[in-house]
Design an enzyme around this catalytic site. Structure first.
Site, PDB file in Angstrom:
ATOM      1  N   ASN A  82       0.807  -1.218   0.000  1.00 42.96           N
ATOM      2  CA  ASN A  82       0.000   0.000   0.000  1.00 42.96           C
ATOM      3  C   ASN A  82       0.841   1.270   0.000  1.00 42.96           C
ATOM      4  O   ASN A  82       1.883   1.346   0.662  1.00 42.96           O
ATOM      5  CB  ASN A  82      -0.934   0.007   1.213  1.00 42.96           C
ATOM      6  CG  ASN A  82      -2.063  -0.992   1.069  1.00 42.96           C
ATOM      7  OD1 ASN A  82      -2.556  -1.213  -0.027  1.00 42.96           O
ATOM      8  ND2 ASN A  82      -2.460  -1.607   2.174  1.00 42.96           N
ATOM      9  N   HIS A  83       0.380   2.273  -0.730  1.00 47.00           N
ATOM     10  CA  HIS A  83       0.981   3.612  -0.747  1.00 47.00           C
ATOM     11  C   HIS A  83       0.031   4.589  -0.066  1.00 47.00           C
ATOM     12  O   HIS A  83      -1.184   4.372  -0.040  1.00 47.00           O
ATOM     13  CB  HIS A  83       1.203   4.086  -2.187  1.00 47.00           C
ATOM     14  CG  HIS A  83       2.261   3.325  -2.921  1.00 47.00           C
ATOM     15  ND1 HIS A  83       2.976   3.857  -3.969  1.00 47.00           N
ATOM     16  CD2 HIS A  83       2.737   2.058  -2.773  1.00 47.00           C
ATOM     17  CE1 HIS A  83       3.838   2.975  -4.439  1.00 47.00           C
ATOM     18  NE2 HIS A  83       3.702   1.864  -3.723  1.00 47.00           N
ATOM     19  N   LYS A  84       0.585   5.645   0.464  1.00 49.34           N
ATOM     20  CA  LYS A  84      -0.232   6.706   1.036  1.00 49.34           C
ATOM     21  C   LYS A  84      -1.078   7.333  -0.077  1.00 49.34           C
ATOM     22  O   LYS A  84      -0.564   7.697  -1.139  1.00 49.34           O
ATOM     23  CB  LYS A  84       0.672   7.754   1.688  1.00 49.34           C
ATOM     24  CG  LYS A  84      -0.080   8.904   2.337  1.00 49.34           C
ATOM     25  CD  LYS A  84       0.893   9.912   2.945  1.00 49.34           C
ATOM     26  CE  LYS A  84       0.156  11.138   3.444  1.00 49.34           C
ATOM     27  NZ  LYS A  84       1.095  12.157   3.985  1.00 49.34           N
TER      28      LYS A  84
END
Length: 209
Positions: A82-84
């Site tokens: 996951n990425h911000k």
């Protein structure tokens, strides 16, 4: 009769395409129950390579129950992928250093969907993809090349991208009864004695075992 030895890596003599996963897993954040097997003619003992973005510092677990059947090509995407997403850019500047670490996300800023849980007696077909934080219920079937993005109810058959429920294997009352019986938690002796009922569709006979 006492059944196969759950401590064997390869329970089928002379056939290394199938392995009991519990005996080849080294990552403490992957937990697998007895008799769950992985079928892959090329890398049966390298199942952990199919668990992607599973970084120790994230702390999420992949938990797989007993008597599951996992086909070749199945992959699990974990929370480390996951990425911000709350800013203008989703690019992970911080991982490259050179001063960019100044924008490292604070605790809680990265999406985290929790552990991925595969319950018991689940069949996951060839090339399926399971996304982070998903729970697949007891007795479910995931069709080949499905992308599982949300929880799968017990005894559902799902397929597609994103995977959706195609049908249920039993009606609501029968599913509740099977959940209550939880045959996968019986002793191996009792399971062996009652195999004919377990592989039949006569829930009443199983309940009287």
């Amino acid at each position: 009769m006492h059944g196969p030895n759950p401590q064997e890596k390869h329970p089928m003599p002379g056939f290394k395409q199938v392995c009991y996963l519990k005996n080849v897993i080294k990552n403490p954040n992957i937990i697998v129950g007895d008799y769950t097997y992985y079928d892959d003619p090329e890398q049966t003992e390298n199942f952990e390579d199919s668990v992607l973005y599973h970084f120790p510092f994230v702390g999420d677990k992949l938990i797989i129950g007993k008597f599951c059947a996992i086909a070749r090509g199945v992959q699990f995407i974990m929370n480390g992928a996951n990425h911000k997403m709350s800013g203008i850019s989703t690019y992970p500047f911080q991982i490259f250093g050179g001063g960019w670490e100044a924008v490292t996300p604070a605790a809680g800023e990265l999406p985290f969907k929790g552990d991925t849980v595969i319950e018991n007696d689940v069949w996951i077909g060839y090339d399926a993809l399971v996304m982070p934080g998903v729970r697949i219920g007891n007795g479910a079937i995931v069709s080949s090349r499905s992308v599982v993005v949300s929880d799968v109810p017990p005894y559902a058959i799902v397929g597609g991208n994103p995977a959706r429920v195609l049908k249920y294997r039993f009606d609501e009352t029968e599913i509740a009864r099977l959940q209550e019986l939880a045959w996968w938690d019986w002793s191996v002796e009792k399971i062996t004695e009652n195999l004919k009922n377990i592989v039949s569709n006569d829930i009443q006979a199983l309940a009287q075992s």
